[in-house]
Design a protein around this motif. Structure first.
Motif, PDB file in Angstrom:
ATOM      1  N   PRO A 179     133.320 108.638  56.269  1.00 53.46           N
ATOM      2  CA  PRO A 179     133.511 107.745  55.113  1.00 53.46           C
ATOM      3  C   PRO A 179     134.724 106.850  55.304  1.00 53.46           C
ATOM      4  O   PRO A 179     135.731 107.263  55.890  1.00 53.46           O
ATOM      5  CB  PRO A 179     133.719 108.728  53.950  1.00 53.46           C
ATOM      6  N   LYS A 180     134.627 105.632  54.814  1.00 54.25           N
ATOM      7  CA  LYS A 180     135.693 104.653  55.026  1.00 54.25           C
ATOM      8  C   LYS A 180     137.040 105.155  54.545  1.00 54.25           C
ATOM      9  O   LYS A 180     138.079 104.885  55.162  1.00 54.25           O
ATOM     10  CB  LYS A 180     135.339 103.340  54.317  1.00 54.25           C
ATOM     11  N   SER A 181     137.037 105.911  53.455  1.00 50.93           N
ATOM     12  CA  SER A 181     138.302 106.400  52.894  1.00 50.93           C
ATOM     13  C   SER A 181     139.021 107.361  53.826  1.00 50.93           C
ATOM     14  O   SER A 181     140.227 107.589  53.675  1.00 50.93           O
ATOM     15  CB  SER A 181     138.042 107.080  51.551  1.00 50.93           C
ATOM     16  N   GLU A 182     138.286 107.936  54.776  1.00 48.10           N
ATOM     17  CA  GLU A 182     138.881 108.893  55.698  1.00 48.10           C
ATOM     18  C   GLU A 182     139.267 108.262  57.037  1.00 48.10           C
ATOM     19  O   GLU A 182     139.787 108.945  57.916  1.00 48.10           O
ATOM     20  CB  GLU A 182     137.909 110.059  55.933  1.00 48.10           C
ATOM     21  N   LEU A 183     139.007 106.963  57.182  1.00 49.18           N
ATOM     22  CA  LEU A 183     139.418 106.249  58.396  1.00 49.18           C
ATOM     23  C   LEU A 183     140.835 105.728  58.224  1.00 49.18           C
ATOM     24  O   LEU A 183     141.310 105.506  57.100  1.00 49.18           O
ATOM     25  CB  LEU A 183     138.464 105.092  58.677  1.00 49.18           C
ATOM     26  N   LEU A 184     141.514 105.503  59.330  1.00 49.63           N
ATOM     27  CA  LEU A 184     142.867 104.955  59.253  1.00 49.63           C
ATOM     28  C   LEU A 184     142.846 103.553  58.690  1.00 49.63           C
ATOM     29  O   LEU A 184     142.016 102.711  59.080  1.00 49.63           O
ATOM     30  CB  LEU A 184     143.503 104.932  60.640  1.00 49.63           C
ATOM     31  N   THR A 185     143.756 103.270  57.778  1.00 48.07           N
ATOM     32  CA  THR A 185     143.926 101.908  57.286  1.00 48.07           C
ATOM     33  C   THR A 185     144.705 101.103  58.327  1.00 48.07           C
ATOM     34  O   THR A 185     145.288 101.658  59.262  1.00 48.07           O
ATOM     35  CB  THR A 185     144.699 101.898  55.968  1.00 48.07           C
ATOM     36  N   THR A 186     144.722  99.801  58.140  1.00 49.42           N
ATOM     37  CA  THR A 186     145.479  98.951  59.059  1.00 49.42           C
ATOM     38  C   THR A 186     146.951  99.347  59.077  1.00 49.42           C
ATOM     39  O   THR A 186     147.565  99.451  60.150  1.00 49.42           O
ATOM     40  CB  THR A 186     145.339  97.476  58.655  1.00 49.42           C
ATOM     41  N   GLN A 187     147.512  99.602  57.905  1.00 46.50           N
ATOM     42  CA  GLN A 187     148.926  99.964  57.853  1.00 46.50           C
ATOM     43  C   GLN A 187     149.181 101.292  58.534  1.00 46.50           C
ATOM     44  O   GLN A 187     150.205 101.487  59.210  1.00 46.50           O
ATOM     45  CB  GLN A 187     149.408 100.024  56.394  1.00 46.50           C
ATOM     46  N   GLU A 188     148.256 102.243  58.390  1.00 43.68           N
ATOM     47  CA  GLU A 188     148.419 103.536  59.061  1.00 43.68           C
ATOM     48  C   GLU A 188     148.351 103.380  60.577  1.00 43.68           C
ATOM     49  O   GLU A 188     149.085 104.043  61.314  1.00 43.68           O
ATOM     50  CB  GLU A 188     147.356 104.512  58.556  1.00 43.68           C
ATOM     51  N   ILE A 189     147.465 102.506  61.053  1.00 41.79           N
ATOM     52  CA  ILE A 189     147.381 102.239  62.496  1.00 41.79           C
ATOM     53  C   ILE A 189     148.705 101.692  63.005  1.00 41.79           C
ATOM     54  O   ILE A 189     149.236 102.154  64.028  1.00 41.79           O
ATOM     55  CB  ILE A 189     146.237 101.249  62.792  1.00 41.79           C
ATOM     56  N   ILE A 190     149.260 100.721  62.299  1.00 44.54           N
ATOM     57  CA  ILE A 190     150.518 100.109  62.743  1.00 44.54           C
ATOM     58  C   ILE A 190     151.669 101.102  62.635  1.00 44.54           C
ATOM     59  O   ILE A 190     152.546 101.160  63.518  1.00 44.54           O
ATOM     60  CB  ILE A 190     150.810  98.841  61.918  1.00 44.54           C
ATOM     61  N   THR A 191     151.673 101.919  61.591  1.00 45.65           N
ATOM     62  CA  THR A 191     152.727 102.928  61.436  1.00 45.65           C
ATOM     63  C   THR A 191     152.718 103.900  62.611  1.00 45.65           C
ATOM     64  O   THR A 191     153.775 104.203  63.193  1.00 45.65           O
ATOM     65  CB  THR A 191     152.534 103.702  60.119  1.00 45.65           C
ATOM     66  N   LEU A 192     151.539 104.389  62.981  1.00 35.21           N
ATOM     67  CA  LEU A 192     151.448 105.317  64.105  1.00 35.21           C
ATOM     68  C   LEU A 192     151.785 104.623  65.418  1.00 35.21           C
ATOM     69  O   LEU A 192     152.489 105.191  66.268  1.00 35.21           O
ATOM     70  CB  LEU A 192     150.046 105.929  64.167  1.00 35.21           C
TER      71      LEU A 192
END
Length: 392
Positions: A104-117
């Motif tokens: 489900p989309k809600s369980e995928l990384l958001t753009t901000q989470e990708i950049i944070t990691l």
């Protein structure tokens, strides 16, 4: 892990390397010689006793992070991030014919989470990030993600692996955003066979994407070809011929087992068999030098503009010099492509874990990385995600 924490005080958190001019390249960092000096790959993996690990890290790691150095001395400066589980093709070796259950989309990384990691890994020493999928170029904000990654101090190479369907349209914007390197998947030069392998149309769009990459100055443009007996091994010489007048690096990849791709040892064409086939046509084929951490064995036909490479994951593994980590689209860290051990960075992010806590979790996962994968035949019996849900 304790040893890693013990020496962290004498390590720099991230490379103190200013980003110099970045040109289009194959994925080799722009400041290659400097990187090799700073992140020299160790000899093939040998277990380091806990009493020796601290000394090893102190001697070899600076300015590299102890948390990205495993118990065999391998320094992981290369991160692959999957942007999506979705794909506009259905390649036989990647996805089960019936498809996969998408997260489900809600369980995928958001753009901000990708950049944070990504920022966290770069601070710890990662200097190359590759965006994968699914098909990364179907993510609507892929250009913005590249642009944000480009701003990370110390990140020297931003690469993408794509099936090429959307590449010609997006590449000018991706290049402007800071994309350094491109790998394009293409398993046949026959349009009808292309449709059979990927279960979709699109051959001419892929070729258009390859030509656009050459036109925009990427050199070399890497072309990934998964070789499968009875399907496309008869095209090896045609692929090599592509490198005569174009700056291509055609990379022949041994067929690998993943859930749902019905892997069969008899379908796998080994590196040595492929090499023999090519040498029968071009006996003066030259072997090229490569970095210690390279997954490819590179060769060149004299006077050809491009080159060929072999990815020998099955017949001659390169675990001893592995420098790669992977983050799946749903935020799980995989320390080995063929391993089924994962840890959710997404869950820790969303629970408010501090940066230090995240680094500790990552370091513990890296510390559990095994010396090598389970081997050609055992891998096929292991439970693992389909390739499309891993990100390559």
């Amino acid at each position: 892990m304790a040893a890693a924490q013990g020496v962290r005080g004498c390590l720099l958190r991230g490379p103190l390397r200013a980003r110099l001019g970045r040109g289009c390249s194959s994925g080799a960092p722009v400041r290659q010689q400097q990187q090799q000096a700073l992140v020299a790959a160790p000899a093939p993996a040998q277990e380091l006793p806990s009493t020796r690990r601290k000394g090893f890290l102190t001697e070899h790691a600076a300015p590299f992070s102890a948390f990205l150095t495993d118990n065999f001395g391998r320094q992981h400066n290369y991160l692959r991030i999957s942007l999506t589980e979705k794909c506009n093709l259905r390649c036989q070796y990647c996805m089960p014919e019936e498809g996969v259950q998408l997260t489900p989309k809600s369980e995928l990384l958001t753009t901000q989470e990708i950049i944070t990691l990504a920022r966290l890994f770069v601070k710890e020493g990662v200097d190359k990030i590759r965006l994968t999928g699914g098909e990364p170029l179907i993510r609507p904000d892929v250009v913005d993600i590249v642009a944000q990654l480009y701003k990370l101090e110390g990140l020297q190479t931003i690469a993408v692996t794509t099936n090429g369907i959307n590449l010609a349209r997006l590449l000018p914007r991706l290049k402007e955003a800071g994309l350094d390197a491109i790998n394009i998947s293409l398993d046949t030069l026959v349009p009808a066979k292309f449709e059979f392998i990927v279960r979709r149309k699109g051959f001419h769009k892929v070729m258009e994407g390859i030509n656009k990459a050459v036109e925009l100055g990427y050199n070399p443009v890497k072309v990934n070809c998964v070789v499968m007996r009875g399907l496309n091994e008869d095209e090896l010489l045609d692929f090599v011929a592509l490198t005569k007048n174009q700056p291509l690096d055609v990379r022949f990849i041994e067929y690998m087992p993943f859930d749902g791709n019905k892997w069969n040892f008899k379908k796998m064409v080994s590196y040595k068999e492929m090499l023999d086939t090519v040498r029968q046509r071009w006996p003066d084929l030259e072997k090229l030098p490569c970095e210690a951490s390279s997954t490819a064995k590179a060769y060149k036909v004299p006077d050809f503009q491009g080159q060929i490479s072999f990815i020998t994951s099955m017949s001659e593994h390169f675990c001893g010099s592995c420098n790669r980590l992977r983050i799946t689209a749903d935020g799980n860290l995989k320390v080995c492509l063929f391993g089924n051990s994962e840890v959710s960075l997404r869950d820790h992010l969303r629970s408010g874990a501090s940066e230090d806590k995240l680094v500790q979790i990552i370091g513990e996962a890296v510390g559990r990385k095994k010396k090598q994968h389970a081997g050609m035949f055992n891998i096929s019996q292991m439970k693992n995600r389909p390739m499309i849900l891993i990100g390559g």
